[in-house]
Scaffold this motif. Structure first.
Motif, PDB file in Angstrom:
ATOM      1  N   THR A 125      -5.769   5.794   7.406  1.00 37.01           N
ATOM      2  CA  THR A 125      -4.758   6.058   6.595  1.00 37.01           C
ATOM      3  C   THR A 125      -4.173   7.584   6.322  1.00 37.01           C
ATOM      4  O   THR A 125      -3.014   7.871   6.121  1.00 37.01           O
ATOM      5  N   GLY A 126      -5.349   8.605   6.421  1.00 40.56           N
ATOM      6  CA  GLY A 126      -5.089  10.044   6.407  1.00 40.56           C
ATOM      7  C   GLY A 126      -4.613  10.531   7.766  1.00 40.56           C
ATOM      8  O   GLY A 126      -4.249  11.907   7.765  1.00 40.56           O
ATOM      9  N   GLU A 127      -4.307   9.897   8.824  1.00 39.33           N
ATOM     10  CA  GLU A 127      -4.162  10.341  10.075  1.00 39.33           C
ATOM     11  C   GLU A 127      -5.002  11.463  10.605  1.00 39.33           C
ATOM     12  O   GLU A 127      -4.402  12.585  10.946  1.00 39.33           O
ATOM     13  N   ALA A 137       1.026   3.157  11.318  1.00 41.14           N
ATOM     14  CA  ALA A 137       2.329   3.089  11.966  1.00 41.14           C
ATOM     15  C   ALA A 137       2.146   2.058  13.225  1.00 41.14           C
ATOM     16  O   ALA A 137       2.969   1.186  13.567  1.00 41.14           O
ATOM     17  N   ASP A 138       0.652   1.910  13.600  1.00 38.50           N
ATOM     18  CA  ASP A 138       0.218   1.062  14.651  1.00 38.50           C
ATOM     19  C   ASP A 138      -0.337  -0.222  14.300  1.00 38.50           C
ATOM     20  O   ASP A 138      -0.914  -1.051  15.011  1.00 38.50           O
ATOM     21  N   ALA A 139      -0.700  -0.204  12.918  1.00 37.89           N
ATOM     22  CA  ALA A 139      -1.683  -1.294  12.285  1.00 37.89           C
ATOM     23  C   ALA A 139      -0.902  -2.421  12.547  1.00 37.89           C
ATOM     24  O   ALA A 139      -1.804  -3.430  12.955  1.00 37.89           O
ATOM     25  N   ASP A 140       0.303  -2.798  12.303  1.00 34.38           N
ATOM     26  CA  ASP A 140       0.954  -4.125  12.329  1.00 34.38           C
ATOM     27  C   ASP A 140       0.703  -4.705  13.979  1.00 34.38           C
ATOM     28  O   ASP A 140       0.480  -5.880  13.991  1.00 34.38           O
ATOM     29  N   HIS A 169      -4.330   6.415  -0.624  1.00 33.88           N
ATOM     30  CA  HIS A 169      -4.884   5.623   0.600  1.00 33.88           C
ATOM     31  C   HIS A 169      -5.258   4.142   0.484  1.00 33.88           C
ATOM     32  O   HIS A 169      -4.728   3.118   0.982  1.00 33.88           O
ATOM     33  N   PHE A 170      -5.946   3.737  -0.788  1.00 33.25           N
ATOM     34  CA  PHE A 170      -6.187   2.347  -1.111  1.00 33.25           C
ATOM     35  C   PHE A 170      -4.861   1.697  -1.447  1.00 33.25           C
ATOM     36  O   PHE A 170      -4.655   0.587  -0.938  1.00 33.25           O
ATOM     37  N   ALA A 171      -3.752   2.154  -1.905  1.00 35.80           N
ATOM     38  CA  ALA A 171      -2.495   1.673  -2.211  1.00 35.80           C
ATOM     39  C   ALA A 171      -1.736   1.443  -0.708  1.00 35.80           C
ATOM     40  O   ALA A 171      -1.011   0.226  -0.377  1.00 35.80           O
ATOM     41  N   LEU A 172      -1.848   2.101   0.166  1.00 37.06           N
ATOM     42  CA  LEU A 172      -1.308   2.162   1.481  1.00 37.06           C
ATOM     43  C   LEU A 172      -1.908   0.982   2.200  1.00 37.06           C
ATOM     44  O   LEU A 172      -1.531   0.090   2.937  1.00 37.06           O
TER      45      LEU A 172
END
Length: 219
Positions: A125-127, A137-140, A169-172
């Protein structure tokens, strides 16, 4: 601090968030802990533990499983593909699926073995370039790829950057999970698990607050 204190704090955080009691699984992170400390937590009735390395887990847990029923072991550290077969035989869940090569290896082994642990996809999440995990961006696309291989994707996992507000990050991570129809969220550690629970964590990974500070490896 200790197991009962952490259980109590989790219960209060569940209630504050309007969540059902027991909806959050506590993973006691036992990596690099002396066997006596781990045994003491087992004696208190706790059964869900997290390990970072396949090799360490293989040396530690078969002996405990002979003496304690119902142990639920989670791999929370990186998994090398050459250790994947061994991991399938040791763990009930793997929280660090982070690349297509590993997913393909797990899918092949799951077909051969006829079973597979629950899987969590690690999202960076922090890239952060030094950290494992797929980029947000690649997760889906990666979730879809894993599901297309019939892998049992239970949810997502993240480790927020040390110098940033973890709740962002938890929210993301929660947002990505909802978008992909996943209900498992492995997030939150000793210092921030209450905010993780407020944002939907289903699994929190707590080590030092239960066991005390990790022992340094010998040598």
């Amino acid at each position: 601090m200790g197991l009962n204190d952490i259980r109590e704090r989790i219960g209060k955080a569940e209630a504050k968030a309007g969540r059902d009691p027991g909806s959050v699984t506590l993973i006691a992170v036992s990596k690099v802990q002396p066997l006596a400390r781990v045994e003491a937590v087992l004696e208190q009735g706790h059964r869900c533990f997290g390990e970072n390395k396949v090799q360490e887990a293989a040396g530690k847990w078969p002996g405990f499983r002979e003496r304690f029923d119902g142990i639920d072991l989670h791999l929370i550290g990186p998994l090398q593909t050459n250790k994947a077969r061994q991991a399938l035989g040791l763990f009930q869940a793997i929280h660090s699926v982070d690349r297509p090569k590993l997913a393909k290896t797990l899918a092949r082994l799951a077909q051969e073995e006829g079973q597979c642990p629950d899987l969590f996809i690690q999202v960076n999440t922090g890239e952060e370039p030094q950290k494992a995990g797929v980029l947000p961006a690649d997760a889906d696309a990666f979730v879809a790829e894993c599901q297309g291989m019939d892998l049992p994707v239970r949810g997502l996992m993240c480790i927020p950057p040390l110098d940033e507000e973890p709740s962002l990050h938890f929210a993301l991570l929660a947002k990505i999970a909802v978008r992909n129809g996943l209900d498992g969220l492995s997030m939150g550690m000793s210092s921030d698990f209450e905010s993780a629970i407020a944002l939907g964590a289903t699994h929190v990974r707590v080590g030092s607050a239960i066991f005390g500070e990790r022992a340094a490896p010998e040598g």
